[in-house]
Write an enzyme that holds these catalytic residues in place. Structure first.
Site, PDB file in Angstrom:
ATOM      1  N   HIS A  69      35.466  43.166  43.867  1.00 43.12           N
ATOM      2  CA  HIS A  69      36.808  43.328  44.431  1.00 43.12           C
ATOM      3  C   HIS A  69      36.761  44.196  45.676  1.00 43.12           C
ATOM      4  O   HIS A  69      35.963  45.130  45.780  1.00 43.12           O
ATOM      5  CB  HIS A  69      37.784  43.886  43.398  1.00 43.12           C
ATOM      6  CG  HIS A  69      37.538  45.298  42.949  1.00 43.12           C
ATOM      7  ND1 HIS A  69      38.105  46.393  43.571  1.00 43.12           N
ATOM      8  CD2 HIS A  69      36.800  45.794  41.929  1.00 43.12           C
ATOM      9  CE1 HIS A  69      37.729  47.493  42.949  1.00 43.12           C
ATOM     10  NE2 HIS A  69      36.932  47.166  41.949  1.00 43.12           N
ATOM     11  N   ASP A 186      33.549  51.811  44.795  1.00 47.01           N
ATOM     12  CA  ASP A 186      34.220  50.954  43.829  1.00 47.01           C
ATOM     13  C   ASP A 186      35.315  50.195  44.574  1.00 47.01           C
ATOM     14  O   ASP A 186      36.397  50.726  44.778  1.00 47.01           O
ATOM     15  CB  ASP A 186      34.796  51.824  42.701  1.00 47.01           C
ATOM     16  CG  ASP A 186      35.679  51.090  41.724  1.00 47.01           C
ATOM     17  OD1 ASP A 186      35.611  49.851  41.678  1.00 47.01           O
ATOM     18  OD2 ASP A 186      36.448  51.764  41.008  1.00 47.01           O
ATOM     19  N   GLU A 220      42.180  44.009  41.635  1.00 44.07           N
ATOM     20  CA  GLU A 220      41.469  44.561  40.490  1.00 44.07           C
ATOM     21  C   GLU A 220      41.975  45.936  40.111  1.00 44.07           C
ATOM     22  O   GLU A 220      42.121  46.260  38.926  1.00 44.07           O
ATOM     23  CB  GLU A 220      39.965  44.622  40.776  1.00 44.07           C
ATOM     24  CG  GLU A 220      39.087  44.870  39.557  1.00 44.07           C
ATOM     25  CD  GLU A 220      38.919  46.352  39.192  1.00 44.07           C
ATOM     26  OE1 GLU A 220      38.410  46.643  38.088  1.00 44.07           O
ATOM     27  OE2 GLU A 220      39.284  47.210  40.031  1.00 44.07           O
ATOM     28  N   GLU A 221      42.256  46.775  41.103  1.00 43.06           N
ATOM     29  CA  GLU A 221      42.637  48.153  40.829  1.00 43.06           C
ATOM     30  C   GLU A 221      44.003  48.272  40.150  1.00 43.06           C
ATOM     31  O   GLU A 221      44.337  49.337  39.622  1.00 43.06           O
ATOM     32  CB  GLU A 221      42.621  48.988  42.115  1.00 43.06           C
ATOM     33  CG  GLU A 221      41.238  49.181  42.732  1.00 43.06           C
ATOM     34  CD  GLU A 221      40.298  50.039  41.886  1.00 43.06           C
ATOM     35  OE1 GLU A 221      40.703  50.503  40.802  1.00 43.06           O
ATOM     36  OE2 GLU A 221      39.153  50.233  42.319  1.00 43.06           O
ATOM     37  N   ASP A 241      30.512  45.189  39.714  1.00 43.76           N
ATOM     38  CA  ASP A 241      31.412  46.302  40.015  1.00 43.76           C
ATOM     39  C   ASP A 241      30.581  47.576  39.935  1.00 43.76           C
ATOM     40  O   ASP A 241      29.355  47.522  39.864  1.00 43.76           O
ATOM     41  CB  ASP A 241      32.587  46.303  39.026  1.00 43.76           C
ATOM     42  CG  ASP A 241      33.851  46.931  39.602  1.00 43.76           C
ATOM     43  OD1 ASP A 241      33.724  47.943  40.315  1.00 43.76           O
ATOM     44  OD2 ASP A 241      34.946  46.432  39.325  1.00 43.76           O
TER      45      ASP A 241
END
Length: 343
Positions: A69, A186, A220-221, A241
């Site tokens: 992501h 990330d 995603e977050e 990830d």
């Protein structure tokens, strides 16, 4: 592998330099579209805004979808205060303790971008006698725009309004000893790994046994990045990830982490076993861990109803959701695990 590692690190720096909190990702996905095209692929934008690409080799009946992501943590203006400072609400798992004293950008909808700093309200130690006693929350922090603003009206006159995005500086550094330090490793670090793998497949004219797709997701977050756009024929979804590094876990920043279970439950036993066997047989530096506070795009694909096996790997990352740290060795081990597992 040196040229692919160099390319991955170059792409990581390019991606990290593009602001992309969840919901504000068009610029980073436009960049990805152009980069995939430059590599010789035919990417497509999903309706949700992610980037999906077919690596154009292998049997479609047993496809593998690799997900990373490119959305990050961030914030949004929730109120213009009477003094012209900005109250914010976090996007994703942004932690107030990690936001204080960071430089940031305020992205207005129609009037450009303004610089600013995230500070504790009344941030001068020589003035605020309660400085040490004040808990850092998004009620006690504020954005101080770098403009001559003294009231709400002055901020509004610049075009700053509720709903504007606030993007934090990544502060990316690669040390002489190979450590990578930045916000938002990330998951832009692993997104760069996927680009590196795509380049490898194209440059080396690799014929894959199974069809491999890559999906760069953009929500995603906030929990729904992998909930759509799994191509027909895919039977495995692997999130690439960040690997967790911390007390009680065995992974370091120099390893590839293979997750056996996260907060949503165990990953597919056979897929995890195959990943571990590949890493072991290749002599890679790896760790198998259980992540206590984690969820991935692969988890979300199952929640959305896709009938697939799911897994999660990634380079070890310390201080997640803060000022994160990884290492080039962890990047290389992750790249090599993908290379070995996908054949």
């Amino acid at each position: 592998m040196d040229k692919y590692l160099e390319y991955i690190l170059e792409q990581m720096k390019m991606l990290l330099a593009i602001d992309s909190p969840s919901g504000y990702t068009q610029e980073v996905t436009d960049y990805l579209m152009e980069e995939y095209k430059r590599l010789g692929f035919l990417p497509e934008k999903t309706v949700k805004g992610g980037v999906l690409v077919d690596l154009e080799s292998g049997d479609r009946a047993n496809g593998v979808l690799l997900e990373a992501h490119v959305d990050t943590l961030g914030a949004m203006v929730s109120e213009i205060k009477s003094n012209g400072r900005l109250k914010i609400t976090p996007i994703g798992g942004m932690n107030a303790n990690n936001a204080e004293a960071e430089n940031c950008r305020i992205i207005t909808r129609f009037d450009g971008i303004y610089e600013g700093t995230c500070q504790l309200a009344n941030a001068s130690v020589h003035v605020n006698g309660e400085y040490d006693k004040t808990g850092r929350t998004f009620d006690t922090l504020e954005i101080v725009p770098d403009e001559p603003i003294a009231d709400r009206e002055a901020a509004a006159a610049l075009g700053i309004s509720t709903g504007d995005y606030v993007c934090f500086d990544p502060r990316t550094v690669i040390t002489r000893s190979g450590y990578i330090k930045s916000r938002f490793l990330d998951d832009k670090l692993s997104a760069a790994v996927l680009l590196g793998y795509a380049k490898y497949v194209k440059d080396e004219k690799i014929t894959l046994a199974n069809r491999v797709y890559q999906h760069m997701t953009v929500f995603e977050e906030v929990g729904h990045g992998g909930a759509a756009s799994v191509p027909d024929g895919v039977t495995e979804v692997i999130s690439v990830d960040m690997g967790c590094v911390g007390e009680g876990l065995s992974c370091t920043e120099r390893q590839v982490s293979i997750c056996a279970k996260d907060s949503r439950g165990p990953y597919n036993f056979d897929l995890v076993t195959s990943l571990v066997k590949t890493a072991r047989d290749m002599g890679l530096s790896y760790a198998v861990d259980v992540y206590p506070h984690y969820g991935s795009d692969a988890d979300v694909a199952l929640t959305a109803g896709y009938d697939v096996r799911h897994g999660l790997i990634g380079p070890g990352v310390y201080a997640s959701h803060g000022y994160e740290r990884s290492h080039v060795d962890g990047v290389l081990n992750t790249f090599l695990l993908l290379k070995g597992y996908l054949g």
